[in-house]
Design an enzyme around this catalytic site. Structure first.
Site, short mmCIF file in Angstrom:
data_model
loop_
_atom_site.label_atom_id
_atom_site.label_comp_id
_atom_site.label_asym_id
_atom_site.label_seq_id
_atom_site.Cartn_x
_atom_site.Cartn_y
_atom_site.Cartn_z
N GLY A 131 38.69 -21.58 -31.30
CA GLY A 131 38.79 -22.75 -30.41
C GLY A 131 38.44 -24.01 -31.18
O GLY A 131 37.50 -24.01 -31.97
N THR A 145 31.31 -24.50 -33.23
CA THR A 145 31.64 -24.08 -31.86
C THR A 145 30.89 -24.96 -30.88
O THR A 145 29.72 -25.30 -31.11
CB THR A 145 31.29 -22.61 -31.55
OG1 THR A 145 31.37 -22.42 -30.12
CG2 THR A 145 29.91 -22.17 -31.99
N ILE A 146 31.57 -25.32 -29.81
CA ILE A 146 30.88 -26.10 -28.77
C ILE A 146 29.82 -25.23 -28.10
O ILE A 146 28.88 -25.74 -27.50
CB ILE A 146 31.84 -26.66 -27.69
CG1 ILE A 146 32.56 -25.54 -26.93
CG2 ILE A 146 32.83 -27.65 -28.27
CD1 ILE A 146 33.15 -26.00 -25.59
N ASP A 147 29.97 -23.90 -28.20
CA ASP A 147 29.07 -22.99 -27.47
C ASP A 147 27.66 -22.92 -28.08
O ASP A 147 26.73 -22.48 -27.41
CB ASP A 147 29.66 -21.56 -27.45
CG ASP A 147 31.04 -21.52 -26.84
OD1 ASP A 147 31.38 -22.44 -26.06
OD2 ASP A 147 31.80 -20.59 -27.15
N MET A 187 31.52 -24.70 -19.97
CA MET A 187 31.89 -23.62 -20.90
C MET A 187 30.65 -23.05 -21.61
O MET A 187 29.53 -23.40 -21.28
CB MET A 187 32.88 -24.14 -21.94
CG MET A 187 34.31 -24.18 -21.44
SD MET A 187 35.42 -24.65 -22.78
CE MET A 187 37.00 -24.22 -22.04
N GLY A 188 30.87 -22.20 -22.59
CA GLY A 188 29.76 -21.64 -23.36
C GLY A 188 29.88 -20.15 -23.63
O GLY A 188 29.02 -19.55 -24.24
N GLU A 197 30.14 -20.71 -17.50
CA GLU A 197 31.31 -19.88 -17.16
C GLU A 197 31.05 -18.38 -17.27
O GLU A 197 31.67 -17.57 -16.59
CB GLU A 197 32.49 -20.25 -18.05
CG GLU A 197 32.21 -20.01 -19.54
CD GLU A 197 33.38 -20.32 -20.45
OE1 GLU A 197 34.46 -20.67 -19.97
OE2 GLU A 197 33.19 -20.22 -21.68
N HIS A 224 38.45 -27.50 -20.72
CA HIS A 224 38.70 -27.94 -22.10
C HIS A 224 38.40 -29.41 -22.34
O HIS A 224 38.42 -29.85 -23.51
CB HIS A 224 40.14 -27.61 -22.48
CG HIS A 224 40.37 -26.12 -22.57
ND1 HIS A 224 40.59 -25.36 -21.46
CD2 HIS A 224 40.34 -25.29 -23.63
CE1 HIS A 224 40.72 -24.09 -21.82
NE2 HIS A 224 40.57 -24.01 -23.14
N GLN A 280 35.65 -30.54 -22.30
CA GLN A 280 34.44 -30.46 -23.12
C GLN A 280 34.74 -30.31 -24.61
O GLN A 280 33.87 -30.47 -25.46
CB GLN A 280 33.57 -29.27 -22.68
CG GLN A 280 33.00 -29.44 -21.30
CD GLN A 280 32.65 -28.09 -20.66
OE1 GLN A 280 31.52 -27.69 -20.67
NE2 GLN A 280 33.64 -27.40 -20.13
O1 F6P Z 1 34.41 -20.82 -27.79
C1 F6P Z 1 34.76 -22.06 -27.30
C2 F6P Z 1 35.37 -21.95 -25.93
O2 F6P Z 1 35.69 -23.25 -25.47
C3 F6P Z 1 34.50 -21.21 -24.90
O3 F6P Z 1 33.47 -22.02 -24.39
C4 F6P Z 1 35.54 -20.81 -23.89
O4 F6P Z 1 35.17 -19.67 -23.17
C5 F6P Z 1 36.74 -20.51 -24.76
O5 F6P Z 1 36.56 -21.20 -25.98
C6 F6P Z 1 38.05 -20.91 -24.16
O6 F6P Z 1 39.07 -20.47 -24.99
P1 F6P Z 1 40.56 -20.95 -24.92
O7 F6P Z 1 40.65 -22.32 -25.55
O8 F6P Z 1 41.31 -19.94 -25.71
O9 F6P Z 1 40.96 -21.02 -23.48
#
Ligand code: F6P
Length: 344
Positions: free
Chosen positions: A11, A127-129, A171-172, A224, A274, A276
């Site tokens: 991501g 990663t944003i997480d 998210m996270g 989430e 997204h 975020q």
């Molecule tokens: O790992 C980053 C993240 O934004 C998570 O927070 C989220 O669950 C996931 O990616 C979403 O993924 P995608 O962009 O494939 O929908």
């Protein structure tokens, strides 16, 4: 050291371009050719590259996303793709590869290193997480927290005017870092994270307590990946990506329904999604990403393959990639206990 490749996988997140810029600037100063590999591991499988020079990175520091593109391609899903990765690494005549990514991208890097396939890889954690071990923070997280905080501040005023409960889903993935930080920063009344199953009785009690002391509105932040006590993760759909991750989402809606049913308080839900991950990085993330990029080049030049840049306190240090991908870094319960002081 003559040719170094760089890729961004998984991501996207704000700050990726700042790393690429830093890496290319150091490369140019050392007369090294930088090869940009398009779309993460996918670009190594299909030999899709661009040459990066000072011009290609001019003006990208404040830009979100990644100029190299990204994908969630996992070469290990199909064994023959690993062979392609190795073949193309050789074809590209790379002396080293900088892999910028999270658990999945660095997980692939770690496997390639462990299997001794002849790839000289150094890592940069993103990663944003903020769920990667072996670094205090990943870049992208601070920006995501700021975006979520601003959104929750905005929801606060409308919640107050309408005397409503606002549920905000952030998210996270399986860690509640964004929820705890943005919830604390915005004064959320309840914060729910994957690390602690949701107890609806406690949540409703907190909201009722607020009502009883004259507060006609409340803010509930939910990550989430949070689950109800003895429940299932609420999934958007059963689709898995190539790393086997389910698509999370939907807990906000379920939670809002349950709260409204039990308390009879009018409740609305906002899923930040997204948003975020998009847009310009915060100053903190620009600086951290730049420092990580410079560290990654230092590691490559010193042939410290298998290591990644990492933040330890105030210092950017090196850590084995292996340490980052072994276990998920979940929320520090001391921090969550502190957040709980403000519940209800
Ligand atoms: O790992 C980053 C993240 O934004 C998570 O927070 C989220 O669950 C996931 O990616 C979403 O993924 P995608 O962009 O494939 O929908």
């Amino acid at each position: 050291m003559e040719r170094i490749g760089v890729l961004t996988g998984g991501g996207d997140c704000p700050g990726l371009n700042a790393v690429i810029r830093a890496v290319v600037r150091v490369a140019c100063q050392n007369k090294i050719k930088m090869i940009g590999i398009k779309n993460g591991w996918k670009g190594l499988i299909s030999n899709d590259t661009i040459e990066l020079d000072l011009n290609s990175v001019a003006g990208i520091l404040p830009k979100g996303g990644t100029i190299l593109g990204t994908s969630r391609t996992n070469p290990y899903k199909n064994g023959s793709e690993v062979a392609k990765v190795i073949e193309n690494y050789k074809k590209m005549k790379l002396d080293a590869l900088i892999a910028i990514g999270g658990e999945d991208t660095l997980g692939v890097a770690n496997k390639l290193i462990k299997e001794n396939k002849g790839l000289n890889i150094v890592g940069v954690p993103k990663t944003i997480d903020n769920d990667l071990s072996a670094t205090d923070f990943t870049f992208g997280f601070d920006t995501a927290v700021n975006i979520a905080t601003e959104a929750i501040d905005r929801l606060h005023t409308t919640a107050e005017s309408h005397h409503r409960i606002m549920v905000v889903e952030v998210m996270g993935r399986h860690a509640g870092w964004i929820a705890v930080y943005s919830g604390l920063a915005s004064g959320a009344d309840v914060i729910l994270i994957p690390e602690v199953p949701i107890d609806l009785d406690t949540v409703c009690e907190a909201l009722q307590k607020r009502k009883a002391r004259g507060k006609s509105f409340s803010i509930v932040v939910v990550a989430e990946g949070a689950t109800f006590k003895e429940g299932q993760v609420v999934l958007k759909e059963e689709k898995l990506d190539s790393f086997g991750h389910v698509r999370l989402g939907g807990i906000g809606e379920r939670l809002a329904d349950e709260i409204e049913k039990r308390t009879k308080f009018e409740t609305r839900v906002t899923v930040l999604g997204h948003i975020q991950r998009g847009g310009t990085p915060s100053a903190f993330d620009r600086v951290l990403a730049t420092r990580f990029g410079i560290k990654a080049m230092e590691l490559a030049l010193n042939k410290k393959f298998g290591y990644m840049a990492s933040l330890s306190g105030k210092d950017v240090v090196e850590e084995p990639i292996e340490k980052a991908v072994g276990t998920l870094k979940t929320v520090d319960m001391k921090l969550y206990d502190l957040a709980k002081i403000f519940f209800g």
